[in-house]
Design a protein around this motif. Structure first.
Motif, PDB file in Angstrom:
ATOM      1  N   PHE A  57       0.797  -1.227   0.000  1.00  0.00           N
ATOM      2  CA  PHE A  57       0.000   0.000   0.000  1.00  0.00           C
ATOM      3  C   PHE A  57       0.838   1.290   0.000  1.00  0.00           C
ATOM      4  CE2 PHE A  57      -2.704  -3.132   2.386  1.00  0.00           C
ATOM      5  CZ  PHE A  57      -3.519  -3.430   1.300  1.00  0.00           C
ATOM      6  N   ARG A  82      -1.405   4.511   0.272  1.00  0.00           N
ATOM      7  CA  ARG A  82      -2.437   4.594   1.297  1.00  0.00           C
ATOM      8  C   ARG A  82      -2.711   6.059   1.658  1.00  0.00           C
ATOM      9  NH1 ARG A  82      -4.449   1.029   4.947  1.00  0.00           N
ATOM     10  NH2 ARG A  82      -2.771  -0.487   4.575  1.00  0.00           N
ATOM     11  N   GLY A  83      -3.979   6.455   1.609  1.00  0.00           N
ATOM     12  CA  GLY A  83      -4.385   7.810   1.956  1.00  0.00           C
ATOM     13  C   GLY A  83      -4.385   8.778   0.793  1.00  0.00           C
ATOM     14  N   THR A 114      -6.096   1.411  -6.677  1.00  0.00           N
ATOM     15  CA  THR A 114      -6.693   0.871  -5.449  1.00  0.00           C
ATOM     16  C   THR A 114      -5.874  -0.295  -4.911  1.00  0.00           C
ATOM     17  OG1 THR A 114      -8.207  -0.505  -6.757  1.00  0.00           O
ATOM     18  CG2 THR A 114      -9.028   1.628  -5.984  1.00  0.00           C
ATOM     19  N   TYR A 143      -2.755  -0.387  -4.925  1.00  0.00           N
ATOM     20  CA  TYR A 143      -1.650   0.259  -4.216  1.00  0.00           C
ATOM     21  C   TYR A 143      -2.129   1.015  -2.975  1.00  0.00           C
ATOM     22  CZ  TYR A 143       1.401  -0.552  -8.280  1.00  0.00           C
ATOM     23  OH  TYR A 143       2.154  -1.116  -9.284  1.00  0.00           O
ATOM     24  N   GLY A 144      -3.427   0.996  -2.707  1.00  0.00           N
ATOM     25  CA  GLY A 144      -3.943   1.597  -1.480  1.00  0.00           C
ATOM     26  C   GLY A 144      -4.589   2.952  -1.622  1.00  0.00           C
ATOM     27  N   GLU A 173      -7.303   5.942  -2.453  1.00  0.00           N
ATOM     28  CA  GLU A 173      -8.758   6.122  -2.370  1.00  0.00           C
ATOM     29  C   GLU A 173      -9.208   6.743  -3.695  1.00  0.00           C
ATOM     30  OE1 GLU A 173      -9.468   8.597   1.007  1.00  0.00           O
ATOM     31  OE2 GLU A 173      -8.224   7.345   2.341  1.00  0.00           O
ATOM     32  N   ARG A 210     -13.315  -1.769  -4.937  1.00  0.00           N
ATOM     33  CA  ARG A 210     -12.477  -0.875  -4.124  1.00  0.00           C
ATOM     34  C   ARG A 210     -12.605   0.593  -4.513  1.00  0.00           C
ATOM     35  NH1 ARG A 210      -6.690  -4.036  -3.177  1.00  0.00           N
ATOM     36  NH2 ARG A 210      -7.495  -6.163  -3.236  1.00  0.00           N
ATOM     37  N   SER A 235      -1.139  -5.006  -3.879  1.00  0.00           N
ATOM     38  CA  SER A 235      -1.741  -5.957  -2.935  1.00  0.00           C
ATOM     39  C   SER A 235      -3.095  -6.441  -3.444  1.00  0.00           C
ATOM     40  CB  SER A 235      -1.930  -5.293  -1.582  1.00  0.00           C
ATOM     41  OG  SER A 235      -0.678  -4.877  -1.076  1.00  0.00           O
TER      42      SER A 235
END
Length: 398
Positions: free
Chosen positions: A5, A8-9, A29, A31-32, A34, A121, A398
């Motif tokens: 991730f 992430r964020g 998504t 890779y994390g 949004e 996702r 992921s």
């Protein structure tokens, strides 16, 4: 290198739910990030033509996304293309490997599969569009026509030739889109003509019409027309106006044309556009980047869809490698992809190939395409352009 991730964020807004947008959303998504995808149409579009993929570059990205088997299950096995005269006698036939590549699917099936794989996702907003973009120190303030305003970290315009994001962030369409002198349209109809899966096309100077049965449902057929329009003007985005333009352009022709024009009256959805080419000197501006046809498109030219899929992989990968820093990722994405995208786009103008504007041009095209050496040259050219890119390895998603 692999790490979980890396995005992430990171809040990403993608405009366009056709092909490149959902492909990008899938990678981001994983890779994390949004991700929100906004699409003007009220649902996934069902119009459009078959699209094809060629070589290890295209197929490698599809395999990495896990959608290759799904696409092979719905492939059309695109066949040869036959050019006929008014009495249906064949003038020349192009081989299947030129028309359909190694994997051909309907655009609607590709869009559906990419949406299904990314919707678990990513957030999808249908029936809406971006009305305004305001970049701030910390992000991009986005106003929608219908949804409430929000702030995101980056915006990606994957919304096609007539990109709204490009207009808002880069300037008017007139600065980036060049009309190439033709318009095209396609629609579905009942196969009352009893045509087969072999696509047949009929030409007069400046006009081409083709029809073929749907390979998965032979009771249905698809019509496709191309015609010269020196400078399209007026409101040709309205469905009734589009039908009127097509009818006017092809009225009085023989072959199957009268039946196809009759079928047009009851068509609820129609693919209609100008044949144009996009040239954007720089694909990114601040926190906004362009992807697919919005950056390098030609309305119809061979490998735009495959390049859009590859572009989604590269853009997401560069963002992941840069831990979400757009100042590093966007220039790196453009450096890796621009030569590849421009190589096939540079000479692409399908209008004169499909519908030569003059009688002498039509005779010359027909004479050349009867010969095997010219046909072999066309096949080799499309194959080499599609495969000439070494894909980098990015952090494992992921």
């Amino acid at each position: 290198m692999s790490y979980p991730f890396p995005l992430r964020g990171l809040r990403v807004l993608v405009s366009g739910a056709g092909v490149a947008g959902p492909a990008l959303a899938w990678w981001l998504t994983r890779y994390g990030a949004e991700v929100t995808v906004v699409e003007l149409a009220p649902a996934l579009r069902t119009s459009g033509f078959a699209v094809d993929f060629r070589g290890p570059t295209h197929l490698g990205v599809l395999a990495a996304m896990g959608v290759l088997d799904d696409l092979r299950a719905v492939q059309t096995h695109g066949g040869a293309m036959s050019c006929v005269d008014e009495r249906g006698r064949e003038i020349f036939r192009l081989p299947a490997e030129f028309a359909g590549g190694e994997l051909e699917v309907r655009r609607r099936d590709l869009s559906r599969i990419l949406h299904q794989r990314s919707a678990d996702r990513a957030e999808y907003l249908f029936g809406d569009q971006i009305a305004a973009l305001t970049e701030t120190v910390d992000g991009v303030h986005v106003e929608f026509d219908r949804a409430g305003a929000r702030t995101v970290d980056v915006v990606v315009g994957a919304d096609g030739l007539h990109s709204g994001v490009r207009r808002l962030a880069f300037g008017p369409e007139s600065g980036y889109v060049r009309h190439l002198g033709y318009q095209l349209a396609g629609w579905e109809l009942p196969n009352e003509l009893g045509v087969g899966a072999l696509s047949q096309q009929y030409n007069v100077p400046g006009r081409m019409v083709s029809v073929a049965a749907d390979q998965s449902d032979p009771t249905r057929a698809g019509a496709f027309v191309v015609f010269t329009v020196p400078d399209p003007e007026g409101d040709w985005y309205d469905l009734d106006q589009q039908k009127k333009i097509i009818t006017t352009a092809f009225d009085g022709l023989g072959w199957h044309v009268p039946h196809l024009l009759d079928s047009l009256r009851d068509v609820p959805e129609l693919y209609f556009d100008s044949i144009s080419k996009v040239r954007v000197p720089r694909w990114h501006a601040g926190r906004t980047a362009l992807l697919g046809d919005a950056a390098w498109g030609v309305t119809l030219g061979g490998m735009g869809v495959g390049t859009g899929i590859v572009g989604g992989y590269v853009l997401a990968g560069e963002l992941a490698a840069a831990a979400g820093d757009h100042r590093i990722a966007f220039p790196a994405y453009e450096r890796r992809l621009r030569d590849y995208a421009m190589r096939w786009q540079r000479g692409a103008n399908p209008g004169p190939f499909l519908a030569p504007a003059t009688a002498s041009g039509l005779r010359l095209r027909n004479r050349l395409l009867r010969t095997r050496p010219v046909q072999a040259l066309l096949v080799r050219g499309t194959r080499s352009l599609a495969t000439d890119l070494d894909l980098p390895d990015y952090p494992a998603p992921s």
